[in-house]
Design an enzyme around this catalytic site. Structure first.
Site, mmCIF file in Angstrom:
data_model
loop_
_atom_site.group_PDB
_atom_site.id
_atom_site.type_symbol
_atom_site.label_atom_id
_atom_site.label_comp_id
_atom_site.label_asym_id
_atom_site.label_seq_id
_atom_site.Cartn_x
_atom_site.Cartn_y
_atom_site.Cartn_z
ATOM 1 N N HIS A 60 -4.296 -9.546 -5.544
ATOM 2 C CA HIS A 60 -4.682 -8.605 -6.606
ATOM 3 C C HIS A 60 -4.132 -8.974 -7.982
ATOM 4 O O HIS A 60 -4.673 -8.561 -8.987
ATOM 5 C CB HIS A 60 -4.228 -7.183 -6.235
ATOM 6 C CG HIS A 60 -2.755 -7.080 -5.992
ATOM 7 N ND1 HIS A 60 -2.192 -7.401 -4.769
ATOM 8 C CD2 HIS A 60 -1.731 -6.730 -6.799
ATOM 9 C CE1 HIS A 60 -0.879 -7.228 -4.847
ATOM 10 N NE2 HIS A 60 -0.574 -6.826 -6.063
ATOM 11 N N CYS B 272 -1.144 -16.090 -6.943
ATOM 12 C CA CYS B 272 -0.541 -14.771 -6.714
ATOM 13 C C CYS B 272 0.304 -14.463 -7.944
ATOM 14 O O CYS B 272 0.093 -15.076 -8.994
ATOM 15 C CB CYS B 272 0.245 -14.721 -5.400
ATOM 16 S SG CYS B 272 1.636 -15.857 -5.267
ATOM 17 N N GLY B 273 1.230 -13.532 -7.858
ATOM 18 C CA GLY B 273 1.990 -13.168 -9.042
ATOM 19 C C GLY B 273 2.806 -14.324 -9.585
ATOM 20 O O GLY B 273 2.813 -14.599 -10.787
ATOM 21 N N GLY C 56 2.887 -17.488 -7.657
ATOM 22 C CA GLY C 56 2.448 -18.713 -6.969
ATOM 23 C C GLY C 56 3.335 -19.047 -5.778
ATOM 24 O O GLY C 56 2.982 -19.902 -4.961
ATOM 25 N N GLY D 286 4.552 -17.084 -3.099
ATOM 26 C CA GLY D 286 4.103 -16.629 -1.783
ATOM 27 C C GLY D 286 2.936 -17.449 -1.274
ATOM 28 O O GLY D 286 2.875 -17.811 -0.087
ATOM 29 N N HIS E 240 2.080 -38.815 -7.631
ATOM 30 C CA HIS E 240 3.178 -39.127 -6.706
ATOM 31 C C HIS E 240 3.100 -38.351 -5.389
ATOM 32 O O HIS E 240 3.466 -38.883 -4.349
ATOM 33 C CB HIS E 240 4.541 -38.831 -7.357
ATOM 34 C CG HIS E 240 4.961 -39.887 -8.349
ATOM 35 N ND1 HIS E 240 6.197 -39.901 -8.946
ATOM 36 C CD2 HIS E 240 4.294 -40.958 -8.842
ATOM 37 C CE1 HIS E 240 6.285 -40.946 -9.764
ATOM 38 N NE2 HIS E 240 5.134 -41.598 -9.738
ATOM 39 N N ASN E 241 2.674 -37.094 -5.450
ATOM 40 C CA ASN E 241 2.742 -36.236 -4.253
ATOM 41 C C ASN E 241 1.386 -35.968 -3.607
ATOM 42 O O ASN E 241 1.327 -35.397 -2.524
ATOM 43 C CB ASN E 241 3.395 -34.896 -4.602
ATOM 44 C CG ASN E 241 4.681 -35.053 -5.395
ATOM 45 O OD1 ASN E 241 4.725 -34.746 -6.584
ATOM 46 N ND2 ASN E 241 5.722 -35.575 -4.762
ATOM 47 N N ARG F 279 1.268 -14.140 -13.201
ATOM 48 C CA ARG F 279 2.196 -13.435 -14.100
ATOM 49 C C ARG F 279 3.085 -14.428 -14.852
ATOM 50 O O ARG F 279 4.013 -14.017 -15.558
ATOM 51 C CB ARG F 279 3.056 -12.467 -13.283
ATOM 52 C CG ARG F 279 2.250 -11.328 -12.679
ATOM 53 C CD ARG F 279 3.056 -10.547 -11.659
ATOM 54 N NE ARG F 279 2.324 -9.348 -11.225
ATOM 55 C CZ ARG F 279 2.601 -8.674 -10.105
ATOM 56 N NH1 ARG F 279 3.594 -9.073 -9.331
ATOM 57 N NH2 ARG F 279 1.896 -7.612 -9.780
ATOM 58 N N ARG G 204 4.490 -46.847 -2.473
ATOM 59 C CA ARG G 204 5.749 -46.232 -2.032
ATOM 60 C C ARG G 204 5.626 -44.710 -1.948
ATOM 61 O O ARG G 204 6.349 -44.061 -1.195
ATOM 62 C CB ARG G 204 6.907 -46.640 -2.928
ATOM 63 C CG ARG G 204 6.862 -46.108 -4.344
ATOM 64 C CD ARG G 204 8.004 -46.691 -5.181
ATOM 65 N NE ARG G 204 8.157 -46.035 -6.470
ATOM 66 C CZ ARG G 204 7.411 -46.313 -7.534
ATOM 67 N NH1 ARG G 204 6.463 -47.237 -7.470
ATOM 68 N NH2 ARG G 204 7.612 -45.680 -8.681
ATOM 69 N N HIS G 205 4.691 -44.162 -2.717
ATOM 70 C CA HIS G 205 4.503 -42.704 -2.665
ATOM 71 C C HIS G 205 3.796 -42.295 -1.381
ATOM 72 O O HIS G 205 4.075 -41.230 -0.828
ATOM 73 C CB HIS G 205 3.737 -42.233 -3.903
ATOM 74 C CG HIS G 205 4.414 -42.631 -5.171
ATOM 75 N ND1 HIS G 205 5.663 -42.158 -5.519
ATOM 76 C CD2 HIS G 205 4.069 -43.508 -6.141
ATOM 77 C CE1 HIS G 205 6.044 -42.712 -6.653
ATOM 78 N NE2 HIS G 205 5.094 -43.540 -7.054
ATOM 79 N N ARG H 164 6.343 -42.046 1.337
ATOM 80 C CA ARG H 164 7.122 -40.802 1.283
ATOM 81 C C ARG H 164 6.310 -39.619 1.813
ATOM 82 O O ARG H 164 6.851 -38.729 2.476
ATOM 83 C CB ARG H 164 7.597 -40.557 -0.152
ATOM 84 C CG ARG H 164 8.621 -41.614 -0.552
ATOM 85 C CD ARG H 164 8.823 -41.753 -2.030
ATOM 86 N NE ARG H 164 9.719 -42.882 -2.325
ATOM 87 C CZ ARG H 164 9.874 -43.428 -3.523
ATOM 88 N NH1 ARG H 164 9.190 -42.968 -4.560
ATOM 89 N NH2 ARG H 164 10.688 -44.448 -3.692
HETATM 90 C C1 RB5 Z 1 2.557 -9.130 -5.239
HETATM 91 O O1 RB5 Z 1 3.156 -8.106 -5.940
HETATM 92 C C2 RB5 Z 1 3.405 -10.382 -5.357
HETATM 93 O O2 RB5 Z 1 4.517 -10.279 -4.528
HETATM 94 C C3 RB5 Z 1 2.588 -11.589 -4.990
HETATM 95 O O3 RB5 Z 1 1.487 -11.669 -5.837
HETATM 96 C C4 RB5 Z 1 3.276 -12.946 -5.108
HETATM 97 O O4 RB5 Z 1 3.815 -13.135 -6.367
HETATM 98 C C5 RB5 Z 1 4.213 -13.319 -4.050
HETATM 99 O O5 RB5 Z 1 4.799 -14.416 -4.041
#
Ligand code: RB5
Length: 156
Positions: free
Chosen positions: A11, A68-69, A71, A73, A101-102, A112, A135-136, A139
């Site tokens: 959300h 997400c808020g 990134g 999670g 590299h990755n 956010r 080399r990457h 790894r």
């Molecule tokens: C939701 O409030 C928040 O926890 C989620 O978007 C995220 O940032 C989690 O890592």
């Protein structure tokens, strides 16, 4: 070559998901939406990260973008799927290095944390650089062996 990209968001990331989807669609990428589009706050980021990550891992998608808020999670969830290298990035230099590299196959954003224009720059750097291999690759193979539980003492 990345052509088909999955994009998923909880959300917190509806507006950023829409902006990035429009930006990439206009450039001819095929964008598949795995995210939420209604501002109902009871969605859970692992439920969005998981199906997208599976589809990157099985090759249905060439790459993924998860929002997400923070990134965090999304990246934690995505990295539990075998074959996924998900990175949270908030500036272009790391986006470039995440590719060369990755060989990151999923880019995660904090809606956010980064604004729309910086997010577009990050996406450009991730898409328009090439993995250097060599080399990457060695790894990355080590990361894969950690994932498979076969990372042996010969690596120490
Ligand atoms: C939701 O409030 C928040 O926890 C989620 O978007 C995220 O940032 C989690 O890592």
């Amino acid at each position: 070559m990345i052509k088909t990209i999955g994009i998923g968001n909880d959300h917190t990331g509806i507006a950023l998901k829409q902006a990035i989807s429009d930006y990439l669609s206009q450039q001819g990428y095929t964008i598949i939406n795995y995210g939420v589009d209604q501002l109902v706050k009871d969605d859970n980021y692992p439920e969005i990260a998981y199906p997208l990550s599976v589809d990157v891992s099985n090759g249905k998608l060439d790459g993924g973008i998860l929002i997400c808020g923070t990134g965090i999670g999304m990246s934690l969830s995505a990295n539990k799927v075998k074959g996924i290298r998900a990175v949270v990035v908030s500036e272009p230099y790391s986006a470039k290095m995440a590719r060369i590299h990755n060989n990151a196959n999923i880019l995660c954003f904090g809606a956010r944390v980064v604004g729309v224009e910086v997010a577009k720059m990050i996406v450009d750097h991730w898409l328009h650089h090439e993995f250097e291999g060599g080399r990457h690759q060695k790894r990355i193979d080590m990361i894969t062996s950690i994932e498979q539980g076969s990372f042996g003492s010969n690596h120490h």
